[in-house]
Structure formats: C-alpha cells, structure tokens
Motif scaffolding. Structure first.
Motif, PDB file in Angstrom:
ATOM      1  N   GLY A 109      11.405 -28.854 -10.693  1.00 46.42           N
ATOM      2  CA  GLY A 109      12.163 -27.750 -10.109  1.00 46.42           C
ATOM      3  C   GLY A 109      11.338 -26.821  -9.255  1.00 46.42           C
ATOM      4  O   GLY A 109      11.848 -25.784  -8.816  1.00 46.42           O
TER       5      GLY A 109
ATOM      6  N   THR B  38      24.541 -30.331 -10.338  1.00 43.47           N
ATOM      7  CA  THR B  38      25.789 -30.063 -11.034  1.00 43.47           C
ATOM      8  C   THR B  38      26.976 -30.482 -10.178  1.00 43.47           C
ATOM      9  O   THR B  38      26.882 -30.572  -8.954  1.00 43.47           O
ATOM     10  CB  THR B  38      25.932 -28.566 -11.364  1.00 43.47           C
ATOM     11  OG1 THR B  38      26.070 -27.822 -10.142  1.00 43.47           O
ATOM     12  CG2 THR B  38      24.737 -28.057 -12.151  1.00 43.47           C
TER      13      THR B  38
ATOM     14  N   GLN C  37      20.563 -26.135  -4.879  1.00 38.91           N
ATOM     15  CA  GLN C  37      20.770 -27.567  -4.729  1.00 38.91           C
ATOM     16  C   GLN C  37      20.934 -27.889  -3.239  1.00 38.91           C
ATOM     17  O   GLN C  37      21.700 -27.230  -2.538  1.00 38.91           O
ATOM     18  CB  GLN C  37      22.007 -28.018  -5.503  1.00 38.91           C
ATOM     19  CG  GLN C  37      21.922 -27.703  -7.001  1.00 38.91           C
ATOM     20  CD  GLN C  37      23.155 -28.146  -7.761  1.00 38.91           C
ATOM     21  OE1 GLN C  37      23.566 -29.312  -7.689  1.00 38.91           O
ATOM     22  NE2 GLN C  37      23.745 -27.228  -8.506  1.00 38.91           N
TER      23      GLN C  37
ATOM     24  N   ALA D 151      21.286 -19.827 -13.692  1.00 38.23           N
ATOM     25  CA  ALA D 151      21.084 -21.189 -14.187  1.00 38.23           C
ATOM     26  C   ALA D 151      19.824 -21.342 -15.021  1.00 38.23           C
ATOM     27  O   ALA D 151      19.598 -22.399 -15.622  1.00 38.23           O
ATOM     28  CB  ALA D 151      21.036 -22.162 -13.016  1.00 38.23           C
ATOM     29  N   GLY D 152      18.970 -20.320 -15.056  1.00 37.16           N
ATOM     30  CA  GLY D 152      17.726 -20.436 -15.802  1.00 37.16           C
ATOM     31  C   GLY D 152      16.816 -21.504 -15.225  1.00 37.16           C
ATOM     32  O   GLY D 152      16.745 -21.689 -14.015  1.00 37.16           O
ATOM     33  N   PHE D 153      16.140 -22.229 -16.119  1.00 33.19           N
ATOM     34  CA  PHE D 153      15.190 -23.255 -15.680  1.00 33.19           C
ATOM     35  C   PHE D 153      15.789 -24.659 -15.730  1.00 33.19           C
ATOM     36  O   PHE D 153      15.056 -25.640 -15.810  1.00 33.19           O
ATOM     37  CB  PHE D 153      13.929 -23.187 -16.534  1.00 33.19           C
ATOM     38  CG  PHE D 153      13.088 -21.961 -16.254  1.00 33.19           C
ATOM     39  CD1 PHE D 153      12.170 -21.957 -15.217  1.00 33.19           C
ATOM     40  CD2 PHE D 153      13.248 -20.812 -17.004  1.00 33.19           C
ATOM     41  CE1 PHE D 153      11.416 -20.829 -14.941  1.00 33.19           C
ATOM     42  CE2 PHE D 153      12.490 -19.674 -16.737  1.00 33.19           C
ATOM     43  CZ  PHE D 153      11.570 -19.686 -15.700  1.00 33.19           C
ATOM     44  N   ALA D 154      17.113 -24.753 -15.651  1.00 34.48           N
ATOM     45  CA  ALA D 154      17.786 -26.053 -15.665  1.00 34.48           C
ATOM     46  C   ALA D 154      17.765 -26.635 -14.260  1.00 34.48           C
ATOM     47  O   ALA D 154      18.620 -26.319 -13.431  1.00 34.48           O
ATOM     48  CB  ALA D 154      19.221 -25.888 -16.160  1.00 34.48           C
ATOM     49  N   ALA D 155      16.811 -27.484 -13.996  1.00 37.09           N
ATOM     50  CA  ALA D 155      16.605 -28.032 -12.645  1.00 37.09           C
ATOM     51  C   ALA D 155      17.350 -29.346 -12.480  1.00 37.09           C
ATOM     52  O   ALA D 155      16.757 -30.405 -12.246  1.00 37.09           O
ATOM     53  CB  ALA D 155      15.120 -28.216 -12.376  1.00 37.09           C
ATOM     54  N   HIS D 156      18.690 -29.286 -12.600  1.00 41.09           N
ATOM     55  CA  HIS D 156      19.460 -30.514 -12.426  1.00 41.09           C
ATOM     56  C   HIS D 156      20.640 -30.269 -11.495  1.00 41.09           C
ATOM     57  O   HIS D 156      21.081 -29.140 -11.289  1.00 41.09           O
ATOM     58  CB  HIS D 156      19.948 -31.047 -13.777  1.00 41.09           C
ATOM     59  CG  HIS D 156      20.829 -30.085 -14.528  1.00 41.09           C
ATOM     60  ND1 HIS D 156      20.388 -29.376 -15.611  1.00 41.09           N
ATOM     61  CD2 HIS D 156      22.120 -29.699 -14.337  1.00 41.09           C
ATOM     62  CE1 HIS D 156      21.358 -28.604 -16.064  1.00 41.09           C
ATOM     63  NE2 HIS D 156      22.427 -28.784 -15.305  1.00 41.09           N
TER      64      HIS D 156
ATOM     65  N   ARG E 145      18.568 -21.122  -9.025  1.00 40.13           N
ATOM     66  CA  ARG E 145      18.670 -22.546  -8.708  1.00 40.13           C
ATOM     67  C   ARG E 145      19.307 -22.752  -7.340  1.00 40.13           C
ATOM     68  O   ARG E 145      20.259 -22.068  -6.959  1.00 40.13           O
ATOM     69  CB  ARG E 145      19.499 -23.271  -9.765  1.00 40.13           C
ATOM     70  CG  ARG E 145      19.565 -24.787  -9.557  1.00 40.13           C
ATOM     71  CD  ARG E 145      20.135 -25.498 -10.769  1.00 40.13           C
ATOM     72  NE  ARG E 145      21.506 -25.097 -11.052  1.00 40.13           N
ATOM     73  CZ  ARG E 145      22.121 -25.320 -12.218  1.00 40.13           C
ATOM     74  NH1 ARG E 145      21.455 -25.907 -13.206  1.00 40.13           N
ATOM     75  NH2 ARG E 145      23.360 -24.950 -12.400  1.00 40.13           N
TER      76      ARG E 145
ATOM     77  N   LEU F 265      13.999 -24.225  -8.079  1.00 40.55           N
ATOM     78  CA  LEU F 265      14.172 -22.951  -8.773  1.00 40.55           C
ATOM     79  C   LEU F 265      13.399 -21.885  -8.005  1.00 40.55           C
ATOM     80  O   LEU F 265      12.185 -21.754  -8.137  1.00 40.55           O
ATOM     81  CB  LEU F 265      13.671 -23.063 -10.211  1.00 40.55           C
ATOM     82  CG  LEU F 265      14.330 -24.179 -11.037  1.00 40.55           C
ATOM     83  CD1 LEU F 265      13.669 -24.276 -12.407  1.00 40.55           C
ATOM     84  CD2 LEU F 265      15.829 -23.958 -11.164  1.00 40.55           C
TER      85      LEU F 265
ATOM     86  N   ASP G 223       5.612 -28.139 -12.615  1.00 38.85           N
ATOM     87  CA  ASP G 223       6.898 -28.147 -13.308  1.00 38.85           C
ATOM     88  C   ASP G 223       7.991 -28.777 -12.456  1.00 38.85           C
ATOM     89  O   ASP G 223       8.008 -28.644 -11.225  1.00 38.85           O
ATOM     90  CB  ASP G 223       7.319 -26.707 -13.650  1.00 38.85           C
ATOM     91  CG  ASP G 223       6.420 -26.104 -14.710  1.00 38.85           C
ATOM     92  OD1 ASP G 223       6.518 -26.520 -15.872  1.00 38.85           O
ATOM     93  OD2 ASP G 223       5.624 -25.208 -14.365  1.00 38.85           O
TER      94      ASP G 223
END
Length: 358
Positions: free
Chosen positions: A42, A267, A218, A260-265, A216, A297, A40
């Motif tokens: 992330g 920001t 970064q 952030a949940g599974f939002a692997a971006h 998450r 993640l 996956d």
C-alpha cells in the motif's frame, strides 16, 4: 554489538520516494546515510498516478503555490542527474469542465493559473481522443508525468552509487541519535522519519504526535489499442484524472477514502466509482482492458499540508504529502536533508513545519 559502519550522519526511515529523496540528498551533500525500509503493502509511491502540474493543484494559499512551483521546477533538474529510464516526461495537461455546474470552477482555476491557455472542445478531443463533450478546456503545456516506482528506484540507484546503505527491515526502535533495525543499532547525528502513512507510528516513539492518517486511493490501469504516447493528462476540474503512458496504457482515478485505515485492497465501491468516471469523462475508454487496479495509502495530514522538519532533538519528519506525494517528495526531501545536516529552516516554509502541531 555496534560496529564502525553503524555510525552514520543520518538514518532515513522509509523507502518510498519521500525517504529515497531525503537519503539521496544526504549522500549527495557528502554525508553518510543508511535507509531503513520494510516496504509495506500500500505504499503510496507504488500506486500514485504521477501528475506533475503545480499550476493546477487545488490547495489554496500563496505559500502552497510557491512550494508547488519549486517542486515542479526541481523535478527537471533532478531528472537530469538520474541514470537510465527514470519515468519522468513532459506531456501537458488538459483541465476540463463537462457541464454547466463545473464551468465556474474551471474558469476560477484558469484565472489563478496564468500559464493555462483556453482551447476549443474539438481541439481538446483531438489531443485526447476518448474525451467526452466538454464545456471548457484549458491547456497547461508545462505539465509532466512521472512513474513513481521507476523514479524512486532511479533515485535510490543514484544514492547507492554515492554510498547510501539500505537495510531491508523494520525500524524497531527510534530515538534521538539511535535507530534499531534488522538486529543492528544504527547511531547517527540525525533521524528522518519519512514512512508515509506509517510515520506517526515511528514519530510517537520520540514523543511526537503527528496528525497524519492513511487515505486509501484506488487507481485503474487500462490498455487500449491506440498510440497513447502523445496523449496529454486529462484532469476534470471536478472529477477523476486520466494519465496516458506510451504503449497503450492509461491510468485513471483515484478514489479518496479517508476512513479505510491500512486496508490496501481493491473494493467494489472503488471499482464502481472508477467505471462511472470513465463513462462520464472518457467514454472512448469504456471498452478498454483493465490491466490492474493499484491501491495506495496516502499520508494525509489533518490540514492537508505537508508535515516537515524537526519534531524532537535530532529527529525530523518528511510526510503528510497526501495526494501530491510524487510532486512534493524530491524538493521537500532536499529541504529536510539539508535541515538534518544542520542548515537553518527558511521562514517561508513555516506553514509546513511539524512544529505547527506542537
């Protein structure tokens, strides 16, 4: 139809360093294993900074401290067994305070970590030239760093040389003694779920409710015009870390974003935090080139501790490592692999067993 090759001792789900380590130790013990991995976006292994400094980890409790020490010692043993350039190396670490408000926390860290030695501010900057003015600095000579991507790849290469089979697919169905993946039915003596932040989605199929959620992080990778090969890790006692690598690369971060949940971006808020910490902790890097920002993640448990061991008949988990996944994975993978093959669980590890959430 299930063929003879589909009957194995252990099926491991998840191909990050957590799952790779379990699979490696299963086949190293002479057993048969299949690793199922859909990779996956992330995945925490791919983004982690790779700080290996059990002496300066910040989770309280003697059980945690003992586990962290075991994990740190084992890295050196495992690294000697792996082929090629596996991305592990000793480099030392500076724990620092940058004002009056964080000196007490820095001194408390040193007080519970006898291996740390105080050094002066000038010496600290000589070791890490971009460093800001500091009010405290402690040196940990035993700290190391690891490139999670390279180390996990080396572990899997070594495991495949010992007979590990890899299946690039989702684990569609999980049950005691049985995993369906890639159109195959894999029958086995044990299943190990080590899917990072995605582990609860798999464990729930066998009735296990794991309190593990994605957090998450970064991390910015910078390039500077300097010889960074001898620079140590810098870890403010309160703030973001800096992990130098040969070739003028320095990784810094990381954000902690539990909602952030599974939002692997990436920001804007994350970039702002990273930039602010560079200006505060290492202003000498403010003009560095930004090579990339990696997003991982982390599998964060509700109590901040690893989640290991049996959750159902013949089903085990290895997850919940949070921000310490690269430190914990090899040794904890060895432990869980041994349990999946029938070894008894050490009572000293009870604080980390999944059964605490039953």
């Amino acid at each position: 139809m299930t063929g003879p090759s589909d009957a194995v001792d252990v099926v491991v789900i998840g191909g990050g360093l957590a799952g790779a380590s379990v699979a490696y130790h299963v086949v190293a013990a002479g057993a048969r294993a299949v690793l199922v991995d859909r990779h996956d976006a992330g995945r925490a292994t791919d983004a982690g900074a790779g700080i290996l400094s059990p002496e300066t980890t910040r989770v309280a409790g003697e059980a945690w401290a003992a586990l962290a020490r075991d994990c740190g010692r084992y890295y050196r043993e495992l690294a000697r067994e792996l082929p090629g350039d596996h991305g592990f190396g000793e480099c030392g670490l500076l724990s620092v305070a940058l004002g009056t408000w964080d000196t007490e926390a820095c001194d408390e860290l040193a007080a519970r970590s006898p291996g740390l030695a105080p050094i002066g501010a000038d010496e600290a900057r000589a070791r890490f030239p971009p460093l800001a003015d500091v009010t405290r600095a402690y040196w940990n000579p035993g700290a190391a760093r690891v490139d999670g991507r390279r180390f996990a790849a080396a572990v899997l290469t070594a495991a495949e040389a010992m007979g590990l089979e890899r299946v690039a697919a989702s684990a569609d169905r999980v049950a005691p003694g049985r995993v369906e993946a890639g159109g195959r039915v894999l029958r086995c003596g044990a299943v190990v779920v080590s899917g990072g932040a995605w582990s609860p989605q798999l464990a729930v199929q066998v009735g296990a409710d794991l309190p593990v959620a994605p957090e998450r992080g970064q991390i910015a990778h910078l390039r500077v015009d300097a010889d960074t090969s001898g620079w140590p890790i810098v870890s403010p006692v309160l703030g973001d870390y800096f992990v130098p690598w040969p070739g003028g690369r320095v990784a810094t971060g990381a954000t902690r974003e539990p909602g952030a949940g599974f939002a692997a971006h990436t920001t804007v808020a994350g970039l702002r935090q990273l930039a602010n910490e560079v200006a505060r902790v290492a202003p000498g890097l403010i003009d560095a080139e930004v090579l990339e920002v990696r997003v991982g993640l982390r599998p964060a448990s509700s109590d901040g501790l690893p989640v290991l061991g049996p959750v159902a008949g013949g089903v085990f988990v290895a997850t919940g490592y949070g921000a310490d996944g690269l430190l914990l994975s090899p040794w904890c993978g060895r432990l869980v692999a041994s349990w999946a093959l029938g070894a008894p669980v050490d009572d000293a590890l009870e604080p980390f067993l999944a059964t605490r959430f039953a």
